[in-house]
Motif scaffolding. Sequence first.
Motif, PDB file in Angstrom:
ATOM      1  N   LEU A 207      22.484 -41.572   2.965  1.00 55.02           N
ATOM      2  CA  LEU A 207      21.796 -42.872   3.171  1.00 55.02           C
ATOM      3  C   LEU A 207      22.835 -43.599   3.079  1.00 55.02           C
ATOM      4  O   LEU A 207      22.967 -44.899   3.593  1.00 55.02           O
ATOM      5  N   ARG A 209      25.789 -43.677   4.363  1.00 55.89           N
ATOM      6  CA  ARG A 209      26.469 -43.978   5.691  1.00 55.89           C
ATOM      7  C   ARG A 209      25.801 -44.999   6.499  1.00 55.89           C
ATOM      8  O   ARG A 209      26.356 -45.441   7.381  1.00 55.89           O
ATOM      9  N   LEU A 210      24.556 -45.431   6.258  1.00 56.86           N
ATOM     10  CA  LEU A 210      23.655 -46.517   6.826  1.00 56.86           C
ATOM     11  C   LEU A 210      24.228 -47.790   6.238  1.00 56.86           C
ATOM     12  O   LEU A 210      24.751 -47.988   5.239  1.00 56.86           O
ATOM     13  N   ARG A 214      19.575 -51.060   6.848  1.00 56.67           N
ATOM     14  CA  ARG A 214      18.871 -49.814   7.426  1.00 56.67           C
ATOM     15  C   ARG A 214      18.744 -48.676   6.231  1.00 56.67           C
ATOM     16  O   ARG A 214      17.818 -48.223   6.234  1.00 56.67           O
ATOM     17  N   ALA A 215      19.497 -48.613   5.214  1.00 57.13           N
ATOM     18  CA  ALA A 215      19.416 -47.795   4.168  1.00 57.13           C
ATOM     19  C   ALA A 215      18.342 -48.164   3.255  1.00 57.13           C
ATOM     20  O   ALA A 215      17.440 -47.590   2.776  1.00 57.13           O
ATOM     21  N   ALA A 218      15.109 -46.994   5.167  1.00 57.68           N
ATOM     22  CA  ALA A 218      15.189 -45.603   4.978  1.00 57.68           C
ATOM     23  C   ALA A 218      14.484 -45.122   3.699  1.00 57.68           C
ATOM     24  O   ALA A 218      13.920 -44.326   3.659  1.00 57.68           O
ATOM     25  N   TYR A 357      18.203 -42.400  18.050  1.00 57.33           N
ATOM     26  CA  TYR A 357      17.757 -42.546  16.766  1.00 57.33           C
ATOM     27  C   TYR A 357      18.796 -41.767  15.988  1.00 57.33           C
ATOM     28  O   TYR A 357      18.988 -41.607  14.850  1.00 57.33           O
ATOM     29  N   HIS A 360      21.670 -43.617  14.248  1.00 54.51           N
ATOM     30  CA  HIS A 360      21.296 -44.377  13.005  1.00 54.51           C
ATOM     31  C   HIS A 360      22.247 -44.055  11.884  1.00 54.51           C
ATOM     32  O   HIS A 360      22.542 -44.691  11.153  1.00 54.51           O
ATOM     33  N   TRP A 361      22.298 -42.754  12.097  1.00 50.97           N
ATOM     34  CA  TRP A 361      23.108 -42.102  10.741  1.00 50.97           C
ATOM     35  C   TRP A 361      24.682 -41.897  10.775  1.00 50.97           C
ATOM     36  O   TRP A 361      25.185 -41.449  10.068  1.00 50.97           O
ATOM     37  N   ARG A 362      25.114 -42.717  11.871  1.00 53.87           N
ATOM     38  CA  ARG A 362      26.510 -42.768  12.131  1.00 53.87           C
ATOM     39  C   ARG A 362      27.154 -41.405  12.223  1.00 53.87           C
ATOM     40  O   ARG A 362      28.405 -41.231  11.555  1.00 53.87           O
TER      41      ARG A 362
END
Length: 409
Positions: A207, A209-210, A214-215, A218, A357, A360-362
């Motif tokens: 999380l 990384r977001l 966005r985190a 999530a 999708y 999103h988590w890079r």
Amino acid sequence: MATPPKTRSTPASPTTRTTAQAPATPARVTRSTTVSSPLAGSFSGSVFTTELVRDADGFAALAPAWNDLYRRSRTATPFQSHAWLHSWWLSYGTPGRLRVVLVRRGGVLVAAAPLMLIHRPFPVLIQLGGSISDFSDVLLDDGCADAAAAALAKALARTARTAVIDLREVRPGAAAERVHACWPGTRRQLADSPCLELPAVPMDELLGRLASARAQRARAKLRKLDALGIEERVVPEDEIPGAVERLLELHRLQWQGRGVTPEHLSTRFAAHLTRSVRSMVRQGDAMITEFRLAGELVASDLTLMSSQLAGGYLYGADPVLRAKKVDVAMMLLRTCARQIGAGGRTTLSMLRGNEPYKHHWRPDTVCNQRYLLARTYLTPWLHLLAARAAGRGRAAALVKRLRRGGDKA
């Protein structure tokens, strides 16, 4: 049809030399399906010997030695396990085309290349696993990797007297890189499919990384999952056949009317998963996790694992979860991160594919490689394969650009 390149005398090994022209097709073994021969070269005083296994029974009998080598091959992925490859051959192989090249030192298996012969239209040796496997590779014993790679390269050169070797979807850092580096003939390296990877860390670190907004979203989705009370259970080995059947049915329901991959609905794919996954669960190389809501099965996930990485291979989710606005990908990622983190693995692979999708988590983008290997007199065939690959790559890129343009329109 391509014109066969003119053959010439080439050394079969540092100590033997062949002057006969290469035959039009690889030599056939009629009475014995395993060919053994000494190979010039040694390691710690032991001579390498090679074998060529050409039938399913011989391949099956390799399981104990193959599994030992697989554990000693740090870069191996689950798709190089004996359970996966032998089961794949039973479902997808063509009798008479199997070519498993082995190298032993002092009777111990130290290198293996699982191949099969096809025609495009000239002979080509490709790796087992096909399009349903995200990675391919050879196996090399970490204790003598360089020497084993050199011995395997020589054995492959003798096996491929009239064929080009085409090793696709090789993960960077894989054992096949060593074989490519010491190949005695013509070689080419091409880019293959992109894969996305995350570190094998707890969900809280993922999380992190977001981006902040966005985190927060999530975390809200994770709280919703907890509030729903979805329960998860790892399926034991003796229940795997039924679990595979349930997984595939959920996968069908999930993609109904939305373009499911046809192969995932085939009988041979179901048979392959049932055989391979049960054995892999026993070996600690796979797990199926089922998710239940109010006692009803609503999702199932198959994760494949090796010593260094793990990745979700296939999942299925009941459409009822979409109706409840459950983020299934989030649910599966959290479970996978928790399960594999305790095993000392370093990589959570999202496997092949560049779906939005996943970004999103890079994740880190890692491009698989394709290695083409041939005897010098087969160089024209190798160049033809490389040209075809480049042409398909350009065509695929054009289609993507056209699709993006249509989406914008």
